[in-house]
Design a protein around this motif. Structure first.
Motif, PDB file in Angstrom:
ATOM      1  N   TRP A 112      -4.979   5.625   2.516  1.00 16.65           N
ATOM      2  CA  TRP A 112      -5.643   5.288   1.264  1.00 16.65           C
ATOM      3  C   TRP A 112      -5.523   3.781   1.055  1.00 16.65           C
ATOM      4  O   TRP A 112      -4.435   3.216   1.179  1.00 16.65           O
ATOM      5  CB  TRP A 112      -5.026   6.035   0.097  1.00 16.65           C
ATOM      6  N   ARG A 113      -6.658   3.151   0.716  1.00 10.90           N
ATOM      7  CA  ARG A 113      -6.686   1.691   0.643  1.00 10.90           C
ATOM      8  C   ARG A 113      -6.747   1.207  -0.813  1.00 10.90           C
ATOM      9  O   ARG A 113      -7.456   1.790  -1.641  1.00 10.90           O
ATOM     10  CB  ARG A 113      -7.889   1.144   1.408  1.00 10.90           C
TER      11      ARG A 113
ATOM     12  N   LEU B  94       0.959   3.455  -4.705  1.00 15.54           N
ATOM     13  CA  LEU B  94      -0.365   3.266  -5.287  1.00 15.54           C
ATOM     14  C   LEU B  94      -0.403   3.756  -6.726  1.00 15.54           C
ATOM     15  O   LEU B  94       0.463   4.510  -7.172  1.00 15.54           O
ATOM     16  CB  LEU B  94      -1.422   4.024  -4.468  1.00 15.54           C
TER      17      LEU B  94
ATOM     18  N   PRO C 151       0.792  -1.231   0.000  1.00 16.00           N
ATOM     19  CA  PRO C 151       0.000   0.000   0.000  1.00 16.00           C
ATOM     20  C   PRO C 151       0.820   1.274   0.000  1.00 16.00           C
ATOM     21  O   PRO C 151       0.272   2.361  -0.122  1.00 16.00           O
ATOM     22  CB  PRO C 151      -0.821  -0.131   1.294  1.00 16.00           C
TER      23      PRO C 151
ATOM     24  N   ASN D 236       1.497   6.609  -1.148  1.00 15.21           N
ATOM     25  CA  ASN D 236       0.284   6.666  -0.328  1.00 15.21           C
ATOM     26  C   ASN D 236       0.391   7.809   0.680  1.00 15.21           C
ATOM     27  O   ASN D 236       1.286   7.823   1.524  1.00 15.21           O
ATOM     28  CB  ASN D 236       0.098   5.340   0.410  1.00 15.21           C
TER      29      ASN D 236
END
Length: 359
Positions: free
Chosen positions: A267-268, A205, A202, A263
């Motif tokens: 934020w996923r 991104l 993660p 990231n």
């Protein structure tokens, strides 16, 4: 027969009625409309296209077995955060350990033969100097040394190969990230190349942002983009377009912009992302949106001149929630009606309300 006094009253009565019907409040003055005003100003304006995209991991490796064997131990499960080099699982290494021991023994055997053959060459060299042995015997011993050297190199390579296979029985994470899915269990037999874990990182991104096909000539790599996630609408970050996919989507008829980013935090992967793509930036003359009124003949703005509202046809350009760009019809610094513009008529007298001049 009517008396003279009664006749006089009847004659005067209609005139009184007419007089009473007149508006005694009309003193001949023109009515003035209260308004608020502001100046038309030049400021930076942007042509912005808004879209909703999705987030993917820029690094999402699959961890596969690099040697065959049965799964002996599972160290981590789906959802676990792992560091690069951290052990995820172990395979049964009995076969690989036997192969390593065998290769090491073969290498020691060849090294012992090499040591003995080199001693033999030294003895034959001394005897040859004394004419006690033939040259052929010495040549044969030296050839044996060269042959053993080649065999030792091959044995060292074989040992490195089996040691590599032994090390590969320990399954480690190639990157720091999160285990998305575990695909094997203890006791499963895996072949070389079989995927055991799916990871996502993660930290790096990739935002995929669709835009209508007709905008493809207005976007390019390096174009400014503002991104935020729905859960944090006030946490907006500035990035640039990294790549534009060459193919238009067959179903959506949209082009897709790619934005690679670190990231910002929280934020996923797989989540949605809101985007504002800045197509163009320039300085423009702007007024508040309520100052522009739509009439049957087009849009107009009411400019204040000598306490009167003068109607000006205008051509508008870009717009935002707080402003509309005026391309033609108004000059910088001219005062325009804001509140009350929709009720204006050309040449109407106006009164600026207290605090209503936004200058």
């Amino acid at each position: 027969m009517l008396s003279k006094s009664k006749f006089s009253c009847l004659f005067i009565l209609p005139f009184l009625v007419v007089a009473c019907g007149q508006d005694d409040s009309d003193d001949g003055s023109e009515r003035s409309t209260p308004v608020t005003i502001t100046e038309a100003v030049v400021q930076p304006v942007e042509w912005i296209e808004r879209s909703i995209g999705r987030l993917r991991a820029n690094s999402a490796p699959n961890v596969a077995a690099e040697t065959a064997g049965a799964v002996a131990v599972i160290h981590h499960d789906a959802g676990d955060a792992v560091e690069a080099g951290e052990r995820l699982a172990e395979l049964d290494d009995q076969v690989q350990t036997i192969a390593v021991n065998s290769a090491r023994a073969e290498l020691r055997r060849l090294e012992a033969l090499m040591a003995n053959e080199r001693r033999r060459v030294r003895r034959l060299t001394n005897l040859r100097e004394q004419q006690s042995v033939s040259q052929d015997q010495l040549d044969e011993a030296e050839t044996n040394v060269e042959s053993l050297e080649a065999q030792i190199q091959a044995a060292q390579s074989a040992l490195e190969d089996v040691e590599y296979n032994l090390a590969r029985t320990r399954i480690v994470s190639p990157v720091s990230g999160i285990i998305q899915e575990r695909l094997v269990s203890a006791g499963d037999f895996v072949n070389r190349g079989q995927v055991m874990f799916e990871l996502v990182s993660p930290a790096a991104l990739r935002a995929l942002v669709p835009l209508p096909e007709h905008l493809q000539n207005h976007v390019e790599v390096g174009q400014p983009v503002r991104l935020w996630v729905p859960s944090r609408p006030d946490d907006v970050h500035d990035f640039e377009v990294t790549e534009i996919r060459p193919q238009v989507g067959s179903g959506s008829r949209a082009i897709e912009l790619i934005v690679d980013l670190d990231n910002p935090g929280g934020w996923r992967v797989g989540g949605s992302v809101s985007a504002e793509i800045v197509i163009e930036r320039r300085d423009g003359l702007v007024v508040p949106p309520t100052s522009v009124v739509r009439r049957p003949d087009g849009r107009v703005v009411y400019v204040i001149e000598d306490s009167r509202a003068r109607e000006r046809p205008v051509e508008v350009g870009l717009r935002d929630a707080d402003w509309i760009e005026i391309l033609e019809g108004v000059s910088e610094g001219e005062r325009v009606v804001v509140d009350g513009a929709g009720f204006m008529t050309d040449d109407a007298r106006v009164t600026v309300e207290e605090g209503g001049d936004a200058r």
